[in-house]
Each structure stands twice: as structure tokens, then as C-alpha cells.
Design a protein around this motif. Structure first.
Motif, PDB file in Angstrom:
ATOM      1  N   TYR A   1      39.429   0.251 -10.376  1.00 31.08           N
ATOM      2  CA  TYR A   1      40.280   1.028 -11.279  1.00 31.08           C
ATOM      3  C   TYR A   1      41.607   0.306 -11.419  1.00 31.08           C
ATOM      4  O   TYR A   1      42.563   0.552 -10.701  1.00 31.08           O
ATOM      5  CB  TYR A   1      40.382   2.457 -10.769  1.00 31.08           C
ATOM      6  N   THR A   2      41.625  -0.623 -12.354  1.00 35.23           N
ATOM      7  CA  THR A   2      42.540  -1.752 -12.339  1.00 35.23           C
ATOM      8  C   THR A   2      43.800  -1.554 -13.173  1.00 35.23           C
ATOM      9  O   THR A   2      43.784  -0.889 -14.205  1.00 35.23           O
ATOM     10  CB  THR A   2      41.810  -2.985 -12.891  1.00 35.23           C
ATOM     11  N   PRO A   3      44.902  -2.233 -12.767  1.00 37.00           N
ATOM     12  CA  PRO A   3      46.097  -2.297 -13.602  1.00 37.00           C
ATOM     13  C   PRO A   3      45.996  -3.413 -14.642  1.00 37.00           C
ATOM     14  O   PRO A   3      46.838  -3.534 -15.505  1.00 37.00           O
ATOM     15  CB  PRO A   3      47.209  -2.601 -12.597  1.00 37.00           C
ATOM     16  N   TYR A   4      44.986  -4.231 -14.563  1.00 36.91           N
ATOM     17  CA  TYR A   4      44.687  -5.273 -15.545  1.00 36.91           C
ATOM     18  C   TYR A   4      43.476  -4.808 -16.372  1.00 36.91           C
ATOM     19  O   TYR A   4      42.969  -3.703 -16.160  1.00 36.91           O
ATOM     20  CB  TYR A   4      44.440  -6.608 -14.853  1.00 36.91           C
ATOM     21  N   PRO A   5      42.974  -5.577 -17.321  1.00 38.64           N
ATOM     22  CA  PRO A   5      41.871  -5.093 -18.158  1.00 38.64           C
ATOM     23  C   PRO A   5      40.680  -4.601 -17.347  1.00 38.64           C
ATOM     24  O   PRO A   5      40.176  -5.303 -16.459  1.00 38.64           O
ATOM     25  CB  PRO A   5      41.506  -6.332 -18.985  1.00 38.64           C
ATOM     26  N   GLY A   6      40.238  -3.393 -17.636  1.00 36.37           N
ATOM     27  CA  GLY A   6      39.122  -2.805 -16.915  1.00 36.37           C
ATOM     28  C   GLY A   6      38.612  -1.573 -17.634  1.00 36.37           C
ATOM     29  O   GLY A   6      39.204  -1.112 -18.619  1.00 36.37           O
ATOM     30  N   CYS A   7      37.489  -1.034 -17.140  1.00 39.75           N
ATOM     31  CA  CYS A   7      36.939   0.183 -17.727  1.00 39.75           C
ATOM     32  C   CYS A   7      36.084   0.892 -16.684  1.00 39.75           C
ATOM     33  O   CYS A   7      35.161   0.295 -16.126  1.00 39.75           O
ATOM     34  CB  CYS A   7      36.093  -0.142 -18.958  1.00 39.75           C
ATOM     35  N   ALA A   8      36.417   2.136 -16.404  1.00 39.94           N
ATOM     36  CA  ALA A   8      35.649   2.935 -15.454  1.00 39.94           C
ATOM     37  C   ALA A   8      34.464   3.590 -16.164  1.00 39.94           C
ATOM     38  O   ALA A   8      34.597   4.090 -17.283  1.00 39.94           O
ATOM     39  CB  ALA A   8      36.549   4.009 -14.836  1.00 39.94           C
ATOM     40  N   TRP A   9      33.308   3.565 -15.491  1.00 42.14           N
ATOM     41  CA  TRP A   9      32.102   4.196 -16.017  1.00 42.14           C
ATOM     42  C   TRP A   9      31.499   5.091 -14.948  1.00 42.14           C
ATOM     43  O   TRP A   9      31.522   4.763 -13.759  1.00 42.14           O
ATOM     44  CB  TRP A   9      31.052   3.140 -16.392  1.00 42.14           C
ATOM     45  N   THR A  10      30.935   6.202 -15.370  1.00 39.87           N
ATOM     46  CA  THR A  10      30.152   7.043 -14.471  1.00 39.87           C
ATOM     47  C   THR A  10      28.705   6.536 -14.465  1.00 39.87           C
ATOM     48  O   THR A  10      28.313   5.719 -15.301  1.00 39.87           O
ATOM     49  CB  THR A  10      30.158   8.509 -14.932  1.00 39.87           C
ATOM     50  N   ALA A  11      27.907   7.055 -13.538  1.00 37.71           N
ATOM     51  CA  ALA A  11      26.484   6.705 -13.510  1.00 37.71           C
ATOM     52  C   ALA A  11      25.809   7.147 -14.806  1.00 37.71           C
ATOM     53  O   ALA A  11      24.980   6.416 -15.375  1.00 37.71           O
ATOM     54  CB  ALA A  11      25.803   7.350 -12.308  1.00 37.71           C
ATOM     55  N   GLU A  12      26.177   8.327 -15.278  1.00 35.69           N
ATOM     56  CA  GLU A  12      25.558   8.852 -16.499  1.00 35.69           C
ATOM     57  C   GLU A  12      25.900   7.983 -17.708  1.00 35.69           C
ATOM     58  O   GLU A  12      25.043   7.667 -18.533  1.00 35.69           O
ATOM     59  CB  GLU A  12      26.009  10.288 -16.734  1.00 35.69           C
ATOM     60  N   GLY A  13      27.170   7.581 -17.812  1.00 35.87           N
ATOM     61  CA  GLY A  13      27.584   6.724 -18.916  1.00 35.87           C
ATOM     62  C   GLY A  13      26.944   5.350 -18.849  1.00 35.87           C
ATOM     63  O   GLY A  13      26.570   4.776 -19.873  1.00 35.87           O
ATOM     64  N   THR A  14      26.818   4.841 -17.632  1.00 42.12           N
ATOM     65  CA  THR A  14      26.172   3.540 -17.434  1.00 42.12           C
ATOM     66  C   THR A  14      24.731   3.562 -17.936  1.00 42.12           C
ATOM     67  O   THR A  14      24.293   2.662 -18.665  1.00 42.12           O
ATOM     68  CB  THR A  14      26.214   3.152 -15.950  1.00 42.12           C
ATOM     69  N   LEU A  15      23.990   4.579 -17.542  1.00 38.75           N
ATOM     70  CA  LEU A  15      22.594   4.684 -17.970  1.00 38.75           C
ATOM     71  C   LEU A  15      22.489   4.906 -19.475  1.00 38.75           C
ATOM     72  O   LEU A  15      21.631   4.326 -20.149  1.00 38.75           O
ATOM     73  CB  LEU A  15      21.899   5.809 -17.212  1.00 38.75           C
ATOM     74  N   ARG A  16      23.358   5.740 -20.003  1.00 35.99           N
ATOM     75  CA  ARG A  16      23.320   6.024 -21.433  1.00 35.99           C
ATOM     76  C   ARG A  16      23.525   4.744 -22.245  1.00 35.99           C
ATOM     77  O   ARG A  16      22.741   4.431 -23.151  1.00 35.99           O
ATOM     78  CB  ARG A  16      24.392   7.058 -21.785  1.00 35.99           C
ATOM     79  N   PHE A  17      24.600   4.003 -21.938  1.00 37.26           N
ATOM     80  CA  PHE A  17      24.905   2.820 -22.743  1.00 37.26           C
ATOM     81  C   PHE A  17      23.831   1.741 -22.586  1.00 37.26           C
ATOM     82  O   PHE A  17      23.366   1.159 -23.582  1.00 37.26           O
ATOM     83  CB  PHE A  17      26.277   2.256 -22.376  1.00 37.26           C
ATOM     84  N   ASN A  18      23.406   1.466 -21.357  1.00 37.52           N
ATOM     85  CA  ASN A  18      22.428   0.399 -21.143  1.00 37.52           C
ATOM     86  C   ASN A  18      21.059   0.747 -21.706  1.00 37.52           C
ATOM     87  O   ASN A  18      20.420  -0.085 -22.365  1.00 37.52           O
ATOM     88  CB  ASN A  18      22.324   0.075 -19.651  1.00 37.52           C
ATOM     89  N   ASN A  19      20.595   1.965 -21.455  1.00 35.30           N
ATOM     90  CA  ASN A  19      19.233   2.336 -21.871  1.00 35.30           C
ATOM     91  C   ASN A  19      19.114   2.654 -23.357  1.00 35.30           C
ATOM     92  O   ASN A  19      18.133   2.270 -24.006  1.00 35.30           O
ATOM     93  CB  ASN A  19      18.744   3.543 -21.071  1.00 35.30           C
ATOM     94  N   GLU A  20      20.102   3.355 -23.885  1.00 35.49           N
ATOM     95  CA  GLU A  20      19.973   3.858 -25.252  1.00 35.49           C
ATOM     96  C   GLU A  20      20.599   2.950 -26.306  1.00 35.49           C
ATOM     97  O   GLU A  20      20.275   3.084 -27.498  1.00 35.49           O
ATOM     98  CB  GLU A  20      20.592   5.258 -25.338  1.00 35.49           C
TER      99      GLU A  20
END
Length: 505
Positions: free
Chosen positions: A265-284
């Protein structure tokens, strides 16, 4: 009759030759790198064998070594003379060079070793990607990759973003957490855990070594990427466009991962993802887009940097995801999960996607830690290994206040390069462990001050050993009934190459 006796004698001689192996040794200490010598196998052990190899082991075939192409690396590279640049790239990327890297890593949009914030499309709402481009990469990243490609024409790239464009995130900014090194609204700190926002220390990512007092920690309560189908679909298309544009530059991207360090959870470029969001974006979204547009590009899950094994399993146990991905990219704390992950997911490959980056010291102690990381990640089944920065100036400080190490340090005043001890830590592995070489034995975490790893190629056993203690020691490995008794200098790296006669197989 005489011919038969002679043939039998030659057979006996051949069998003897099979166990008359020669051993070539390579040793590095802080002030005396890469000293070549000779040794021989012995009939007796001088110590209890740390490892025993009987010749029937089924190993993990190694695939590739790589490093990363960043803007700050490009800046340091440009301080060198043309001759020094050529020497550096030859030593890192040539098939007969020192490190023999064949792969590179790039980020889509800014990473923490970019000069400043940017993305490939900063036009808010540009879901049609009319303004998507890689013009900044053409000035800073692609020339560096091409300099490597001169010595490694078969260079392949893998890509992962650190952050989507700011307009695709719930905080409308590149970082995840506010700090003195960015302008993120401090009131948004609570978005991560949906509470008062006081629990997160923006400097915690700079911690090195054993970070158990900080990690594992709580994980994000919501996705920072906007979970709108239009945005998710557009983002998957961005991956495909990026692959297209790099291909036009003669640089093939062969692997992608959806996010660098989703749990930093960075002060430089980053993006937090939940498990649900991770599965949604990768699978769908991402997997279907790649299948349609770029079936030749592998989708890997990563880069995973949490030691929360339960959370990793929550994602990887998904049956659809298991079909969609080729492998798993791990780094930092996720290294602790490797033994269990390999047991649980035997059908997937594992990549060490980013070696730890240190604190800018670029000294021997940092190199010892890197040598251990090389031993531990390879010894636990990673078949690709990526260095982070390969060249930086001075103490390697980023625009976001983090000092990091590199394989080559350039003095910004004298413009002279220095090959650091970490360069030689890599060389003790990558100089010998080529594609197809198998990792067959490891004694590491319980011997973290003296890690030993055994590899087998078509022509030799390759044994790497570190001694990070103040005393000389001798370690023994049983190689099919013969003993490699390894005398190790205090604070040293060693590689032993034991030639194999073909009749011994």
C-alpha cells in the motif's frame, strides 16, 4: 580373444573415468571476486553431508534469468561512455557474458523507479483509448531494452503495471497511501481499511530483511481500481494495446501479470486489489482479452507479495483462474509461502518476479542477502528469476524517497561504474544455470548462514554455497557415493562445477 580383452579393459577404464570427475571452483569474497580454482571429489566425507544426491532426483527445470528496464536505470546508463555501455550490456546479456540474462521486465505506466508520475493514457474518461500511447517508453525504456537486445537478440519481456491511470482509481491518484513524497489527500487514507487511516506507515515499504513485525498485516477492504465493467474492459484492452505497440518496436512481450504487488500500500505508484477484484478482472476481462487478441502471451498471476497464505489460496483455489493462468509470480514476503504453494498447485510454474531491492548500501552485506534469496527462491522451485534495478547512481534514491541497490553503481560526479558484490552473487548462479538445468536439492532456510543448492545440467552438477559467518567452514555434499568437501572462506560465495562423464548417467 585379444580384442575382447582389450574391449573389456576399455569398459573398465570408462567406468573408472565416469567417477574421476574434475571439479572447477569459483570463489568470491568482498575484496577478491571470482577466483577460479580446482578440486576433486573424495572417497570420504569430512563432515556429515548436508545433502545427498543419488542420481534419480526429479528436478525443476530452470527457464530464464532477467532484469528490469526502468527510467532511473536509463539515466544511470547514460552517464557511461559508449564503451562502458557496451561492456555492461555484454556482461549482462551476451550468451558468453557474465550473467547471461535473456528476459526483461517492463511496467505499463509509471513504477517507483520512474522519474515522475505518468501513464500511457492520462486523458480522463478515455475509454476508447484514443490517446493511449507509449511515447515516454520510446524515449526512456525501449532504448535501454534495445541496448540489451543487441547482445541478446532473443530477448523476451514480461509486463506488469504498478498503477492504472489515476482516473481509473477510486482515489483518482497514482499512490495508495499519502506521504511527504506525494500529494495524495491525507483524508483518503481511510479508504484502505475503511477506518481512521492511522494504521498505515508510508515508510514501511522501505524496511529490509526480516519484516515479521510488520508483515503479515491487514489487507485492503476495497479495490482501488474502479470495479465498473466499462473500466475493467478498457483496462484489459490497455494490456493488449501495450503488447501491440511494443511488438511494433521489435520487443516481444510474452507474459503479463495484472498488478505489481497488490498488497503493498504504497506512497509511490500502486494499486490495492481485493481477492474478489483480482478474480473478477483476471477471469472475466484480462484472460478473455488475451485469448482473443494475443493467444501467444501467457497470463500469470502476480506479482504476489503477501505471506498471508490463506489469502493467496482464496485466489488460487479458484478453478477458473487455475485454467486461465500459466504460472505464479512471487516476491518479497510471498517467498515464505513457496513450499506450501508448490505442493498445493503442482501444475503451475513459479517465477521470482523481483528480487528484494535493499536500501542503497550496495555493500557486501546486501550481496549476502541476495545470495540467500537466489538460493531460497531457486531451491524452492522458482524457474525464472528477475533482478530489479541493474544500474543506478550513487545511493539509488527514487523520487519517492526510497534508496535501493543495483548490480552496477555509477558515481554521478565521476561517471564511473562499479560492479557491486550483488553482481557477483548473481554470477555465481546465472553464469552456469542455463535453460533446462534442473534444481535437484537444497539446504537453505535451516542453514540460512550457509545455504547450499545443487543443480544438474546435461554435463555437470553445479553446487552453489554461501558462507555468511565470520569463520571458515567445510560443507559436504554426497554426490552419488563420492563426496564434495567444500572449504568455504568466511563471508564468501562459491560455485563448484563437477563434470559428468556421459557413461555415468
Amino acid at each position: 580373444m585379444r580384442k575382447i580383452v582389450l574391449s573389456f579393459a576399455l569398459m573398465i577404464a570408462g567406468c573408472s573415468l565416469a567417477w574421476a570427475q574434475t571439479v572447477v571452483t569459483y570463489t568470491t569474497t568482498e575484496y577478491n571476486p571470482w577466483v577460479k580454482g580446482k578440486a576433486s571429489l573424495a572417497k570420504k566425507a569430512v563432515a556429515t553431508p548436508l545433502l545427498t544426491v543419488n542420481g534419480s532426483e526429479k528436478g525443476v527445470p530452470f527457464m530464464a534469468w532477467g532484469t528490469t528496464f526502468n527510467e532511473l536505470d536509463w539515466d544511470a546508463f547514460n552517464l557511461l561512455t559508449r564503451q562502458e555501455q557496451d561492456e555492461l550490456m555484454q556482461r549482462l546479456f551476451a550468451p558468453d557474458g557474465d550473467l547471461r540474462f535473456t528476459h526483461g521486465r517492463v511496467s505499463m505506466n509509471a513504477n517507483d523507479y520512474s522519474r515522475s508520475w505518468y501513464s500511457c493514457d492520462d486523458v480522463t474518461g478515455d475509454l476508447g483509448l484514443k490517446y493511449f500511447n507509449i511515447e515516454r517508453d520510446k524515449r526512456n525504456i525501449i532504448p535501454l531494452a534495445r541496448a540489451a537486445q543487441r547482445y541478446c537478440p532473443q530477448l523476451q519481456l514480461f509486463m506488469s503495471p504498478w498503477s492504472p491511470p489515476a482516473w481509473m482509481k477510486i482515489n483518482n491518484d497514482y499512490p495508495v497511501s499519502p506521504s511527504d513524497y506525494n500529494t495524495m489527500d491525507h483524508r483518503q487514507a481511510y479508504l484502505l481499511y475503511m477506518d481512521d487511516g492511522r494504521q498505515l506507515n508510508p515508510d514501511e515499504m522501505q524496511l529490509t530483511g526480516n519484516r515479521d513485525k510488520v508483515f503479515p498485516r491487514r489487507l485492503a477492504q476495497q479495490d482501488y481500481f474502479i470495479q465498473d465493467p466499462r473500466y475493467l474492459s478498457c483496462y484489459a484492452e490497455m494490456f493488449c494495446r501495450f503488447i501491440d505497440l511494443y511488438a511494433e518496436q521489435g520487443l516481444p512481450i510474452t507474459k503479463v501479470m495484472y498488478q505489481n504487488e497488490a498488497y503493498s500500500y504504497t506512497p509511490y505508484p500502486g494499486c490495492a486489489w481485493t481477492a474478489e477484484g483480482t478474480l473478477r478482472f483476471n477471469n472475466e476481462y484480462l484472460a478473455p482479452a488475451l485469448r482473443k487478441r494475443h493467444p501467444e502471451v501467457e497470463l500469470w498471476l502476480g506479482t504476489i507479495n503477501t505471506n498471508r497464505l490463506d489469502y493467496v489460496e482464496k485466489i488460487l483455489d479458484d478453478k477458473t483462474l487455475q485454467k486461465n493462468i500459466k504460472g505464479i509470480g512471487t516476491q518479497w514476503e510471498c517467498r515464505n509461502n513457496l513450499p506450501e504453494m508448490r505442493k498445493r498447485y503442482p501444475n503451475h510454474r513459479f517465477m521470482m518476479s523481483e528480487s528484494e531491492c535493499g536500501n542503497g548500501s550496495m555493500d557486501w552485506k546486501a550481496a549476502e542477502h541476495t545470495f540467500f534469496l537466489l538460493s531460497d527462491n531457486l531451491g524452492n522451485g522458482c524457474d525464472e528469476y528477475y533482478n530489479w534495478n541493474f544500474i543506478l547512481t550513487d545511493n539509488g534514491q527514487s523520487p519517492w524517497g526510497w534508496r535501493q541497490n543495483a548490480l552496477v553503481q555509477v558515481d554521478s560526479k565521476t561517471r564511473k561504474p562499479r560492479y557491486t558484490a550483488e553482481f557477483y552473487a548473481y554470477k555465481h548462479f546465472s553464469h552456469f544455470i542455463a535453460r533446462g538445468t534442473e534444481m535437484i536439492a537444497y539446504a537453505g532456510r535451516e542453514y540460512s548462514s550457509t545455504p547450499v543448492t545443487v543443480f544438474r545440467s546435461a554435463s555437470s552438477y553445479i553446487i552453489t554455497a554461501g558462507n555468511f559467518t565470520d569463520a571458515a567452514t567445510t560443507l559436504t555434499v554426497n554426490l552419488r557415493g563420492k563426496y564434495l568437501n567444500m572449504p568455504l572462506h568466511p563471508h564468501s560465495f562459491s560455485t563448484f562445477v563437477v563434470a559428468l562423464a556421459h557413461s555415468a548417467k
